[in-house]
Design an enzyme around this catalytic site. Structure first.
Site, PDB file in Angstrom:
ATOM      1  CB  SER A   1      -0.941  -0.042   1.211  1.00  0.00           C
ATOM      2  OG  SER A   1      -1.967   0.904   1.086  1.00  0.00           O
TER       3      SER A   1
ATOM      4  CG  HIS B   1      -5.483  -2.479  -0.180  1.00  0.00           C
ATOM      5  ND1 HIS B   1      -4.740  -1.989  -1.232  1.00  0.00           N
ATOM      6  CD2 HIS B   1      -4.929  -1.942   0.943  1.00  0.00           C
ATOM      7  CE1 HIS B   1      -3.803  -1.184  -0.774  1.00  0.00           C
ATOM      8  NE2 HIS B   1      -3.879  -1.151   0.535  1.00  0.00           N
TER       9      HIS B   1
ATOM     10  CG  ASP C   1      -6.464  -2.520  -4.130  1.00  0.00           C
ATOM     11  OD1 ASP C   1      -7.140  -1.767  -3.407  1.00  0.00           O
ATOM     12  OD2 ASP C   1      -5.246  -2.699  -3.968  1.00  0.00           O
TER      13      ASP C   1
END
Length: 230
Positions: free
Chosen positions: A51, A198, A168
Site C-alpha cells: 500500500s 487490497h 482493489d
C-alpha cells in the site's frame, strides 16, 4: 515496510497521520537499511512494501539502487484513482490545505481491505490501525509522493515483483500496470489476483497463501542467483 512502524502510525509518537513531508518515511527506511547492512554486511537487501509502504519502498529503492537485490510490492500506491484526483477535487484540496490543513477527510473503508471478514474485523479492532479521517495536509503529501513515484518509473532498473488484486478499491491496480510497463528493469513481474481486494496477504486463504508462496519463491530464486557487484 509495515505501516505500524511508520511515523504517525502504529506505536510511533506524535499525532496520527500528520507529517510535514513524505520524505520522512523514506529517510527512516534508508536509515533502517543502513543499520541492517552494518549488522549483516554480507546479506543482500530485499524490500517488501504494501500500500503506502509500497510507495515508500519504491522511493527508498531508487535512492539505494546499487544496494537493493529486489523489491516486492503488494498493492502499492503508485497512482491515485482518477475518481479521487479530479481537477476540481485537487483544487479544493489545495485551497483547504492553506485554510484548514488539519481538516479530516473520509476514512478508509475497512470492508475493502480483505474479502475475509475475520481479517476485516481484526483490522477494525486493532488499536494500532488509524481509524480516523485522513487530513487534508496528509492527502496532499500522498499526492506529492505519487507524483514522485511516477517520475522515478523510467529510471527503475532493480528487480521487482508486483502483486495486485483486480478488485482493489484502495490502491488503483492501474498504478501497478503503469509501473510494469514503464520501468526498464530486465527483471520484473506482475501477478494479478482476480477478484482480490487490497491486502492480498490477508485476503481469502487461497489468495494469501498463494501471495506468500509467490513472494517466498521470488526472493529465494534471487538469493540463489549470483549477486552482481555494486
Amino acid at each position: 515496510m509495515h505501516d505500524g512502524q511508520l511515523v504517525g502510525h502504529g506505536q510511533s509518537e506524535g499525532e496520527r497521520m500528520n507529517i510535514k513531508d513524505f520524505q520522512v518515511y523514506v529517510r527512516d527506511s534508508l536509515q533502517h537499511i543502513d543499520l541492517m547492512k552494518a549488522r549483516h554486511p554480507s546479506l543482500p537487501v530485499f524490500i517488501v512494501g504494501h500500500s503506502m509502504g509500497g510507495a515508500i519502498s519504491i522511493l527508498t529503492a531508487c535512492e539505494k539502487a546499487t544496494e537493493v537485490a529486489g523489491v516486492v510490492l503488494i498493492a502499492p500506491m503508485v497512482q491515485m484513482s482518477p475518481d479521487t484526483v479530479t481537477p476540481f477535487k485537487v483544487f479544493m484540496a489545495k485551497m483547504m490545505n492553506h485554510l484548514v490543513p488539519s481538516l479530516p477527510l473520509g476514512s478508509i473503508q475497512s470492508k475493502w481491505v480483505s474479502r475475509d471478514q475475520t481479517k476485516v474485523a481484526a483490522y477494525d479492532l486493532d488499536a494500532l490501525n488509524f481509524h480516523g479521517g485522513v487530513r487534508v495536509s496528509f492527502g496532499m503529501q500522498l499526492m506529492a509522493a505519487v507524483a514522485r513515484v511516477e517520475r522515478e518509473l523510467p529510471s527503475i532498473a532493480w528487480p521487482f515483483l508486483l502483486l495486485h488484486g483486480d478488485n482493489d478499491k484502495l490502491c488503483d491496480i492501474r498504478g501497478s500496470r503503469l509501473m510494469f510497463e514503464r520501468a526498464p528493469s530486465g527483471d520484473k513481474k506482475l501477478k494479478v489476483y482476480e477478484g482480490a481486494y487490497h491486502a492480498l496477504h490477508h485476503d481469502l486463504p487461497e489468495v494469501s497463501e498463494s501471495a506468500i508462496e509467490e513472494i517466498t519463491s521470488w526472493i529465494t530464486e534471487r538469493l540463489s542467483a549470483p549477486q552482481q557487484a555494486s
